[in-house]
Design an enzyme around this catalytic site. Sequence first.
Site, PDB file in Angstrom:
ATOM      1  N   HIS A 213     -33.694 -45.358 -89.693  1.00  0.00           N
ATOM      2  CA  HIS A 213     -33.515 -46.291 -90.788  1.00  0.00           C
ATOM      3  C   HIS A 213     -32.099 -46.585 -90.900  1.00  0.00           C
ATOM      4  O   HIS A 213     -31.007 -45.927 -90.545  1.00  0.00           O
ATOM      5  CB  HIS A 213     -34.310 -45.810 -91.764  1.00  0.00           C
ATOM      6  CG  HIS A 213     -33.828 -44.569 -92.615  1.00  0.00           C
ATOM      7  ND1 HIS A 213     -32.616 -44.758 -93.609  1.00  0.00           N
ATOM      8  CD2 HIS A 213     -34.000 -43.129 -92.510  1.00  0.00           C
ATOM      9  CE1 HIS A 213     -32.454 -43.637 -93.830  1.00  0.00           C
ATOM     10  NE2 HIS A 213     -33.149 -42.578 -93.303  1.00  0.00           N
ATOM     11  N   CYS A 229     -34.109 -37.455 -91.497  1.00  0.00           N
ATOM     12  CA  CYS A 229     -34.291 -39.050 -90.944  1.00  0.00           C
ATOM     13  C   CYS A 229     -32.813 -39.066 -90.320  1.00  0.00           C
ATOM     14  O   CYS A 229     -31.941 -38.663 -90.460  1.00  0.00           O
ATOM     15  CB  CYS A 229     -34.662 -39.845 -91.873  1.00  0.00           C
ATOM     16  SG  CYS A 229     -36.459 -39.550 -92.296  1.00  0.00           S
TER      17      CYS A 229
END
Length: 253
Positions: A213, A229
């Site tokens: 992301h 992440c």
Amino acid sequence: MRELPQSLVPPHKGDAIENEIQLSRRAVLTGAGAMALLGVAGCSQTLDLPSLQLDDTATGSIPIRPSISVDKNITSPDVMYAALTDGGFNVPKVPYLKVKPEFRRQIVVDPTGEQPGTIVVRLQERMLYLVQPGGDAIRYGVGIGKDGFRWSGRANIQYGKEWPVWTPPPEMIARKPELVKWQGGQPGGLENPLGARALYIYQDGRDTGYRIHGSPEWWSIGQAMSSGCVRLINQDIIDLYSRVSRKNPVVVV
């Protein structure tokens, strides 16, 4: 009649003939020397190399680096990381001079050996590679998870979202009670931790909980500080998102 100066006195007939002979000899010698020089310089097609005892043995081949492709979206950093408007949000420019050059978007020779279209994240390098046809890869700098929050393996991109909603998992809310206000989801925007785009990683049809992301925190690129992440600069995730589709393979090592 006025006498000519000594230097202009006409030469004696015999002297003139001798001078002409000397000039002719000089011309012949000069011409021969020039021809010899031209021959040594390789300008003569009839040069006899063996008679000159020159070593014409090859000293070995020089390895040729594979050519790098050209991409209109891989350009100077001031263009790639300029401010932009996307989805109604004004994404600020990135002070790219404060980002190490190796972490800026660029085309490199593919070091992964994976098939074109594969996304490869190398955790130790803090790099993400999108493998291209022809032996190239687009490389992006990334931030990764802290120790204890990392995932590795082979999976695929199940789907992606633009300006996604972020919902902190219960265990994160337990660690950071102030996030309880977002237990129903934080709307997409410039303050959202998922940034401008998110790619959702699934393995064997199940959500791994890990994402690739964007992030408004450009200074975190190259660091290990997220909750697992893989994060990119917002301008970079917008670029990556435009290049991938559903089911792209993902390898995290």
